[in-house]
Design an enzyme around this catalytic site. Structure first.
Site: not given
Length: 518
Positions: A397, A402
């Site tokens: 990932e 974020e």
């Protein structure tokens, strides 16, 4: 399906695996190891018999294998060890923490500073939950200087372990010592050579208010799964002092030459060619192009205890008519959707290019304006296209951007892979000069075979290399797909509060994928 790939041929030099064998016996207190070190995050060798005194002084742990968990910021960490005699399993933790918060959240010690020890003493490593014999023992620094009959132990089934604890404050944090009976009402653990129990260690650390750091040692560092599912615990293996070390456990890793990093590379130092993009041009209310995007649907929490239901409605994802994609988190209508916790409180959208646009290497960038508010969790990220075959985190990932609403000026970039996932992911926080939601920003990675560079508005924010995940596997050498979403709630961002205004919108001006022109 669009598929782009660069092919790189690497020549790897061989290296000789050296074998280490302990002499027949070692005395406790020497500098020589009493047991093998095990496999990081998977196995820990606990020597027995040893002589440990439960006094908060760790000097009698000399020779017992020490394992360090350190945060990327370096401001929180723990060095832990375990050992046994004929009555107790002992555990020690030397915690580095310059801002201790304890006693402010009632019995929710895991939401403050605390050390957690997890034990599955049943002998059954396939248990799905916390039955008798599976415990979480949470020890807060609130125990410092408390008498034996006053000590506080939290956690699921924690009181059933009959643990004795000692906590001592230090100049750099605090020390934890624990003695857990090998025989009680819920288990009979026999420390025999190569005997195994389920085992893991967590450190919760708090810089201000609620917990913001969770360091995990477990078989799979999956943050929200490993401590709720005993099948994902690592193992503690008892090692009888005086036995030879098994060859398979003591093979030293090959000597590795660090991968050189070209520090001359900058945002505009290389020539790129555009391979794919979505500019989100169209009339307001138009759904996203189905040739590029697939909506994920559902309200199962998405592995993070999230509160939203992801829909395929244009109420949650549509073009705004001004050249942007609008992903909108809204309060749900009563009984509109069912989530894992009951009627869903929120709706939102999660769009992926899985099966549509997948690629290996290049520059991946998006121009975004994120939403704001406690409990919001906007993200621009990627997952390995082989996730259905190998599952997460083996697929890899890459989190390009974020943000969690309680950090209005901070964005995070992280990679997650086998042995370094969840809060053990390799990443960074990047602090902006103003609230991230105040304006559009360009978030990007340059993804090369052995290096990933994060850029924010053309400025280098972080470089991560294949060496940074050693001894674990670098899993960023195959196709990935892109994800855009706005989550609501979850263990990291927390829940929305009275000041969180809905609806909240993430605007996406464009998403583009480039690869090197040369």
């Amino acid at each position: 399906m669009l598929r782009f790939r660069q092919i790189l041929v690497l020549t790897l030099s061989g290296a000789l695996l050296l074998m280490l064998k302990l002499p027949p016996t070692y005395a406790q207190g020497s500098d020589k190891p009493l047991a093998p070190t095990g496999v990081p995050g998977e196995t820990y060798y606990a020597p027995f018999p040893v002589n440990i005194t439960l006094d908060g002084d760790l000097s009698d742990w000399k020779g017992v294998p020490q394992v360090k968990l350190v945060s990327d910021s370096g401001k929180a960490g723990v060095t832990f060890a375990a050992a046994a005699d004929d009555q107790y399993l002992y555990f020690s933790g030397d915690v580095l923490d310059d801002h201790i918060v304890s006693g402010e959240h009632g019995t929710d010690y895991w939401n403050e500073d605390s050390v957690e020890l997890y034990i599955n003493g049943t002998g059954n490593f396939d248990l799905p939950g916390y039955v008798n014999g599976v415990v979480q023992i949470a020890v807060p620094p609130l125990n410092a200087d408390k008498a034996d009959n006053e000590t506080i132990v939290g956690g699921v089934n924690g009181d059933m372990a009959d643990a004795k604890v000692k906590v001592v404050l230090t100049k750099t944090g605090y020390n934890v010592e624990m003695a857990v009976p090998l025989h009680n009402d819920i288990w009979d653990i026999v420390p025999k050579h190569d005997g195994e129990i389920g085992f893991q260690v967590h450190l919760n650390a708090t810089s201000a208010g609620d917990r913001d750091t969770k360091l995990i040692w477990s078989k799979f560092d999956t943050t929200d799964e490993s401590y709720t599912n005993p099948r994902l615990f690592g193992k503690l293996i008892f090692f009888e002092v005086g036995h030879a070390v098994a060859a398979a456990s003591t093979a030293l890793p090959p000597t590795q030459t660090p991968i050189p990093v070209d520090n001359s590379i900058t945002w505009d130092s290389r020539e790129w060619k555009l391979l794919w993009s979505d500019e989100f041009e169209g009339k307001a209310g138009t759904p996203v192009d189905s040739a590029n995007w697939v909506p994920d649907l559902g309200g199962d929490g998405w592995g993070n205890a999230e509160l939203e239901y992801y829909t395929n409605s244009t109420d949650n994802a549509a073009l705004d008519g001004n050249g942007n994609l609008a992903i909108v988190a809204r309060k749900a209508e009563p009984d509109q959707f069912r989530c894992y916790y009951g009627p869903c409180q929120y709706t939102s959208a999660r769009l992926t290019t899985k099966g549509k646009v997948e690629f290996t290497y290049g520059r991946v960038e998006a121009r975004l304006r994120i939403p704001r508010g406690q409990g919001l969790w906007p993200a621009f990220w990627m997952l390995g296209a082989d996730i259905d075959q190998v599952s997460w985190p083996a697929s890899g990932e890459i989190d390009i951007m974020e943000n969690v609403g309680f950090e209005p000026r901070v964005v995070h970039g992280t990679i997650h892979g086998p042995g370094y996932s969840g809060t053990s992911g390799r990443g960074f926080p990047y602090r902006m000069e103003q609230d991230v939601a105040d304006d559009f920003h360009i978030f990007a990675i340059d993804w090369d075979p052995n290096v990933i560079r994060w850029y924010i508005d053309g400025k280098l924010a972080k470089t991560t290399t294949v060496d940074s995940v050693s001894p674990h596997k670098w899993v960023y050498d195959h196709d990935f797909f892109i994800i855009l979403n706005v989550a609501v709630g979850g263990r990291w961002p927390g829940i929305p509060n009275k000041d969180t205004v809905f609806p909240q919108t993430m605007l996406v001006d464009y998403v583009r994928v480039y690869q090197l022109a040369k």
